[in-house]
Enzyme design. Structure first.
Site, PDB file in Angstrom:
ATOM      1  CD  GLN A   1      -2.571   1.237   2.350  1.00  0.00           C
ATOM      2  OE1 GLN A   1      -2.251   1.631   3.547  1.00  0.00           O
ATOM      3  NE2 GLN A   1      -3.889   1.036   2.175  1.00  0.00           N
TER       4      GLN A   1
ATOM      5  CB  CYS B   1      -4.463   7.073   6.231  1.00  0.00           C
ATOM      6  SG  CYS B   1      -3.664   7.627   7.638  1.00  0.00           S
TER       7      CYS B   1
HETATM    8  C1  LIG Z   1      -2.796   1.091  14.324  1.00  0.00           C
HETATM    9  C2  LIG Z   1      -3.486   1.103  12.987  1.00  0.00           C
HETATM   10  C3  LIG Z   1      -2.948   1.372  11.755  1.00  0.00           C
HETATM   11  C4  LIG Z   1      -3.556   1.417  10.748  1.00  0.00           C
HETATM   12  N1  LIG Z   1      -2.892   1.585   9.524  1.00  0.00           N
HETATM   13  C5  LIG Z   1      -3.429   1.460   8.214  1.00  0.00           C
HETATM   14  C6  LIG Z   1      -2.740   1.501   7.025  1.00  0.00           C
HETATM   15  O1  LIG Z   1      -1.515   2.075   7.047  1.00  0.00           O
HETATM   16  N2  LIG Z   1      -3.283   1.500   5.937  1.00  0.00           N
HETATM   17  C7  LIG Z   1      -4.713   1.230   5.746  1.00  0.00           C
HETATM   18  O2  LIG Z   1      -5.334   1.006   4.846  1.00  0.00           O
HETATM   19  N3  LIG Z   1      -5.299   0.704   7.140  1.00  0.00           N
HETATM   20  C8  LIG Z   1      -4.725   1.042   8.172  1.00  0.00           C
HETATM   21  N4  LIG Z   1      -5.330   0.959   9.413  1.00  0.00           N
HETATM   22  C9  LIG Z   1      -6.832   0.634   9.335  1.00  0.00           C
HETATM   23  C10 LIG Z   1      -7.215  -1.014   9.245  1.00  0.00           C
HETATM   24  O3  LIG Z   1      -6.713  -1.432   7.919  1.00  0.00           O
HETATM   25  C11 LIG Z   1      -8.652  -1.178   9.110  1.00  0.00           C
HETATM   26  O4  LIG Z   1      -9.302  -0.420   8.141  1.00  0.00           O
HETATM   27  C12 LIG Z   1      -9.310  -0.706  10.541  1.00  0.00           C
HETATM   28  O5  LIG Z   1      -8.682  -1.075  11.603  1.00  0.00           O
HETATM   29  C13 LIG Z   1     -10.516  -1.631  10.647  1.00  0.00           C
HETATM   30  O6  LIG Z   1     -10.650  -2.876  10.487  1.00  0.00           O
HETATM   31  P1  LIG Z   1     -10.323  -3.940  11.877  1.00  0.00           P
HETATM   32  O7  LIG Z   1     -11.439  -3.455  12.577  1.00  0.00           O
HETATM   33  O8  LIG Z   1     -10.480  -5.159  11.183  1.00  0.00           O
HETATM   34  O9  LIG Z   1      -9.203  -3.624  12.137  1.00  0.00           O
HETATM   35  C14 LIG Z   1      -4.891   0.853  10.630  1.00  0.00           C
HETATM   36  C15 LIG Z   1      -5.427   0.466  11.760  1.00  0.00           C
HETATM   37  C16 LIG Z   1      -4.725   0.842  12.963  1.00  0.00           C
HETATM   38  C17 LIG Z   1      -5.704   0.359  14.268  1.00  0.00           C
END
Ligand SMILES: Cc1cc2nc3c(=O)[nH]c(=O)nc-3n(C[C@H](O)[C@H](O)[C@H](O)COP(=O)(O)O)c2cc1C
Length: 302
Positions: A25, A55
């Protein structure tokens, strides 16, 4: 700054032959930067490139990248189209539902992305304004699924269990589910899901997917071994930050967790692991939800 040879960025995309196919990404508010990074990734043999349009961090949005791209749909589509024209590898997009409740541009963007040849989109079912608060809006994700013809839409957000994953499929009609924090809470979630899929198709044997104590310890040891291969003498210090996570996940007795937080050599690591094996089951296993940090508070201050 992948193409500049900046050590930290290169470290983030470091990989192994087993880790294939691998897509990386990238984010920027500047088309020329995205193209340079994508071309560099293609030249290095990566198999896909994903554009971050989700983001919510102020420093990323301030330069026009991340979720900010969703505010100007024409601009976002032009940018992605130019990127697709510059590389041969598939281009995918990760988005949120939109900037805030009144500007949910994801369905419109997804439809336009399909027209220009985006290979797939992943939708985190929250707006940028929501940050990580509130619950995921599956209705919103479904609207994105309905806005496209055949481009795969991957649904994302708050999937922590096998049931959550199946509920997401059912509620949204998505082509797949992306799991972030749920995989950190339970690294075995993927095989649990595969098992359910096979059982539903009656090709599975309904085996128990809970990791055995041995398997959990092998996981811990392999993690450290791989860190040693990648980080050599820095591996002990880098591994220590996982001590609390392993402590909760594997139910490691507190005094041994404390030693894992301070160990200084591979020999000391091996002694701790032996001791953990010997004393297995002393401490009740907990789900380490509290150890998963998300950016908190007003998104402008992240
Ligand atoms: C600490 C942290 C860093 C993240 N960094 C990215 C990132 O660099 N790129 C991205 O697309 N999503 C990033 N996300 C979002 C996750 O990919 C995801 O969309 C979000 O956490 C919701 O999904 P989940 O509930 O399965 O974690 C990040 C989330 C967290 C908590």
């Amino acid at each position: 700054m992948l193409w500049s040879g900046h050590g930290r960025s290169r470290e983030l995309v470091a990989t192994t032959p087993e880790d294939r196919p691998l897509s990386v990404q990238i984010f920027s508010g500047r088309t020329e930067d995205l193209i340079r990074a994508a071309v560099w990734l293609q030249e290095q043999g990566y198999e896909g490139v994903d554009i971050n349009m989700g983001c919510p961090m102020a420093k990323v949005n301030g330069s026009g990248g991340g979720a900010r791209l969703m505010c100007s749909t024409d601009n976002a589509v032009r940018m992605v189209e130019q990127l697709i024209g510059a590389v041969r590898i598939p281009v995918t997009v990760k988005m949120r539902l939109g900037w805030d409740a009144t500007t949910q541009t994801a369905p419109e963007l997804a439809a336009a992305f399909e027209q220009i040849g985006v290979a797939a989109v992943t939708i985190h079912g929250r707006t940028r304004a929501q940050g990580f608060h509130g619950s995921v809006n599956r209705d919103g994700i479904r609207q994105v699924v309905q806005a496209v013809r055949s481009m795969p839409v991957i649904a994302n957000g708050d999937v922590r269990t096998v049931d959550d994953a199946f509920q997401m499929l059912q509620d949204t009609g998505c082509a797949g589910v992306a799991i972030g924090r749920g995989a950190m809470l339970d690294p075995w979630i993927f095989r649990r899901i595969r098992q359910r899929v096979q059982t539903d198709a009656e090709t599975g044997d309904g085996a128990n997917t809970d990791p055995s104590p041995d398997e959990q310890m092998q996981f811990l040891e392999q993690h450290f071994e791989l860190m040693q291969q990648q980080h050599a003498e820095r591996s002990c210090v880098l591994f220590r930050k996982f001590a609390a996570w392993y402590g909760c996940t594997l139910g490691i007795p507190e005094d041994l967790e404390d030693r894992l937080r301070r160990f200084e050599s591979a020999a000391e690591f091996a002694r701790i692991v032996n001791e953990i094996r010997r004393r297995h089951g002393e401490r009740a296993r907990q789900v380490p939800t509290a150890l998963l940090k998300v950016p908190n508070g007003p998104v402008e201050h992240w």
